[in-house]
Design an enzyme around this catalytic site. Structure first.
Site, mmCIF file in Angstrom:
data_model
loop_
_atom_site.group_PDB
_atom_site.id
_atom_site.type_symbol
_atom_site.label_atom_id
_atom_site.label_comp_id
_atom_site.label_asym_id
_atom_site.label_seq_id
_atom_site.Cartn_x
_atom_site.Cartn_y
_atom_site.Cartn_z
ATOM 1 N N CYS A 74 85.237 43.140 4.923
ATOM 2 C CA CYS A 74 84.311 42.079 4.522
ATOM 3 C C CYS A 74 84.942 41.145 3.504
ATOM 4 C CB CYS A 74 83.031 42.690 3.959
ATOM 5 S SG CYS A 74 83.311 43.855 2.601
ATOM 6 N N HIS A 239 80.462 46.295 -0.906
ATOM 7 C CA HIS A 239 80.318 45.345 0.195
ATOM 8 C C HIS A 239 80.263 43.927 -0.373
ATOM 9 C CE1 HIS A 239 79.572 43.879 4.104
ATOM 10 N NE2 HIS A 239 78.277 43.643 3.977
ATOM 11 N N ASN A 264 75.231 38.105 5.047
ATOM 12 C CA ASN A 264 75.922 39.389 5.179
ATOM 13 C C ASN A 264 76.902 39.291 6.339
ATOM 14 O OD1 ASN A 264 76.719 42.024 5.518
ATOM 15 N ND2 ASN A 264 74.672 42.892 5.527
#
Length: 681
Positions: A74, A239, A264
């Site tokens: 990510c 994250h 996200n």
């Protein structure tokens, strides 16, 4: 039949990258991540095998969302958004003119550039991509026929050695690799009582936060969750997200409401806060306004208010904006940093790895001159070279250190094994000739708050015209490594290395432990002038004479004197030297009374050797060193090396060590979640 044969020939001619093959060796590193459960199950397909009409880009790249697959990168995906905000960066990283899958001449290869340790490096790959069940299993665009992102991800994996080595990382590092610029990182949490403020990093004030949010169109704003809490209960830990938009609703609602739209990289809904769909937060707004805002969010996006944002997220990372000319702009003032200079350097054990200012050896660190020609906003960045790989850009990036052999996890290896804790300090000096110990004992004009394990640390400040001494250091003494020093400025600057005086390693034996100041003096014995011979001869006083001054101190000083004659071993003359204390300031050595003085130190008998030396302790005072051959009128050249031990007082500083970095990597992913993601891409 003939057409089928021709098609087979075209497929066979497509490029296959021998340095990053379509096999598990390009996927895995040490099988330490959740990817290991897919060992042997991942196949490799070309875009034309995945969809009928593959494209590299959409006509409107800014509207294309990135979507994370089963790889915990990510941090890299957040940085890729920088390419959607700058045509300059997009063309820099993905050069225009890439052949299309519809071209008859298409050969199945793709080229991009990644900034690595001061240089834009070209990386070429084939277009075979990892798949599960016939679909891409790593990063992709929400629009499934676009392939710029998975191809760029493959090139980045090649640079690192494998896909698995992208599992954990820092958004800041990826931003630097894709922009060649600088990234800033702030913590959103104030330190607790038991934690020193300077160890917690820069805490972002809300007023500064609002101003930085205005830059959302110019640069990437990423936020990270490092701990699971109420709103992020389904996010897991470590994250990274992307801040897409901000909205001040104070005028509309009559209340102080500041909303942030977050994306996200998973590309699916995942938030249960008060501003999620159906949440209590929307009751504060007119239903029409609430409906409009909710209709704006796409899959994987959600709204949070400022208070919730500071409560649920832990860090913010932003890259410095890059204009269309490729120049950095200040995050703090918006000014263009027109001028930049780079220099490489090294910390070498026993020579220039002096450690932080807690060590008396700090002055031995590499030192650089920064000349600021006009009042300027200046950013000085220290980038340490990754020690994990030896980059051979003509082939693949070869792995040098296997973390599993040392029982280190991937994250521990990245932080502890490959990066030192580093810091950077800057002093202003009035002129180039200055007292180094005295300067370094004073507070610097600017410096990092602590030595941290970041790949790159930097300081930003306003500097007046003049000379500045820049000292990069590791926290520990004798910690070795290579680094790149970069300076960006609004005004004219020049950067140069402060070279230590040249030393000849063969001049004398290794000095005892400690810090020594060395001076070299050259001379010669000349027949009838300065070749006076030993003290056995009345001409001794005609020998060359070198002054030596020992400053006042708490006790005697350690001094090592070495005499080396410049000749071949077979032609050595017997040499030696004496050290005399000067009786008074008006005393002249070249007088007959000189013969009646007794030397304080003598390096005799004279030896047939290229080099003789003597270690002694001398009280404060004035001395002379007289080198000689045994016989008069013996000509030759020589060097006298005077090494004085510096009993340096510890600099009044207590350097601190930053916390171990927490990297974003999606470590929560389980096999069940992975299978869900595959079924619902």
């Amino acid at each position: 039949m003939l057409g089928e044969k021709k098609q087979l020939i075209v497929k066979r001619d497509l490029y296959t990258d021998p340095t990053f093959p379509a096999s598990d060796t390009s996927i895995f590193f040490d099988y330490s991540t959740p990817l290991a459960q897919f060992r042997g199950e991942i196949s490799w397909l070309r875009p034309k095998d995945i969809c009928s009409t593959p494209r590299l880009f959409s006509s409107n790249l800014q509207d294309v969302q990135v979507k994370q697959g089963i790889l915990g990168d990510c941090w890299f995906l957040c940085a890729c958004v920088a390419l959607q905000k700058s045509k300059y960066l997009l063309n820099k990283v993905i050069p225009p003119g890439q052949p299309s899958w519809t071209d008859e001449s298409y050969q199945g290869c793709f080229t991009c550039r990644v900034w690595q340790f001061g240089h834009w490096v070209e990386v070429t790959i084939d277009d075979r991509l990892p798949c599960l069940g016939g679909k891409l299993c790593f990063s992709q665009c929400q629009t499934e026929d676009l392939f710029w992102l998975p191809l760029l991800e493959k090139a980045y994996a090649k640079v690192h050695g494998s896909y698995e080595q992208l599992w954990a990382g820092q958004v800041a590092d990826a931003l630097v690799d894709l922009t060649g610029g600088i990234a800033e990182r702030w913590t959103l949490k104030s330190p607790g009582r038991n934690m020193e403020k300077k160890k917690s990093g820069m805490v972002l004030e809300k007023a500064v936060f609002r101003r930085l949010m205005n830059l959302k169109e110019q640069c990437v704003i990423s936020c990270s969750v490092l701990d699971s809490r109420k709103g992020a209960s389904e996010l897991g830990e470590f994250h990274a997200f992307i801040v897409i938009d901000t909205l001040n609703l104070s005028e509309v609602s009559g209340k102080e409401i500041f909303l942030l739209r977050i994306r996200n990289p998973w590309g699916r809904r995942c938030w249960r806060g008060p501003w999620c769909e159906g949440g209590q937060g929307w009751s504060q707004l007119d239903p029409a306004v609430a409906s409009k805002l909710l209709s704006q969010i796409q899959e994987g996006e959600f709204w949070v208010d400022e208070e919730e944002f500071f409560r649920e997220f832990d860090e913010i990372t932003m890259g410095f904006p890059v204009n269309e000319e490729g120049q950095l702009q200040s995050l703090y003032t918006g000014k263009v940093l027109y001028h930049s200079q780079n220099l490489f350097g090294s910390w070498v054990r026993g020579q220039s790895a002096g450690g932080c200012r807690n060590n008396s050896t700090f002055p031995t660190n590499p030192k650089f001159w920064l000349r600021v020609c006009e009042k300027s906003e200046v950013c000085i960045a220290l980038l340490q070279k990754h020690r994990k790989y030896c980059a051979d850009w003509a082939g693949r990036v070869k792995n040098l250190i296997h973390l599993a052999e040392e029982n280190l996890s991937l994250t521990e290896g990245i932080q502890g094994k490959n990066y030192q804790a580093v810091g950077l300090h800057v002093w202003k000096v009035e002129k180039k000739r200055f007292n180094l110990p005295k300067t370094l004992s004073t507070p610097p004009v600017v410096g990092t708050v602590c030595h941290s394990y970041d790949r790159e640390v930097h300081v930003c400040c306003d500097l007046s015209p003049g000379f500045y001494l820049v000292v990069p250091s590791t926290f520990l003494k004798d910690a070795v490594g290579n680094f790149l020093l970069r300076v960006f400025s609004t005004g004219r600057i020049s950067l140069s290395e402060l070279k230590p005086p040249p030393t000849d390693g063969t001049l004398c034996e290794e000095l005892p432990a400690g810090e020594w100041e060395t001076v070299q003096l050259h001379g010669c014995w000349k027949n009838g002038q300065s070749a006076g011979g030993s003290r056995n001869f009345p001409s001794f006083h005609t020998n060359p004479c070198f002054p030596l001054s020992i400053p006042a101190g708490p006790g005697k000083s350690s001094v090592k004197v070495t005499l080396r004659q410049h000749c071949q071993d077979s032609k050595c003359r017997p040499i030696g030297f004496h050290i005399f204390q000067v009786p008074h300031s008006s005393w002249k050595p070249h007088t007959s009374s000189f013969l009646h003085l007794e030397p304080l130190v003598s390096c005799v008998p004279h030896c047939y050797s290229q080099e003789v030396s003597q270690l002694c302790r001398l009280p404060a005072g004035s001395y002379v060193i007289i080198p000689s051959t045994y016989l008069p009128d013996t000509e030759g050249n020589f060097t006298v090396v005077i090494a004085t031990k510096i009993d340096r007082k510890r600099i009044h500083s207590r350097e601190t060590l930053g916390q171990v970095l927490q990297e974003v990597s999606d470590t929560f992913l389980t096999s069940i979640v992975l299978k869900v993601l595959l079924r619902h891409p």
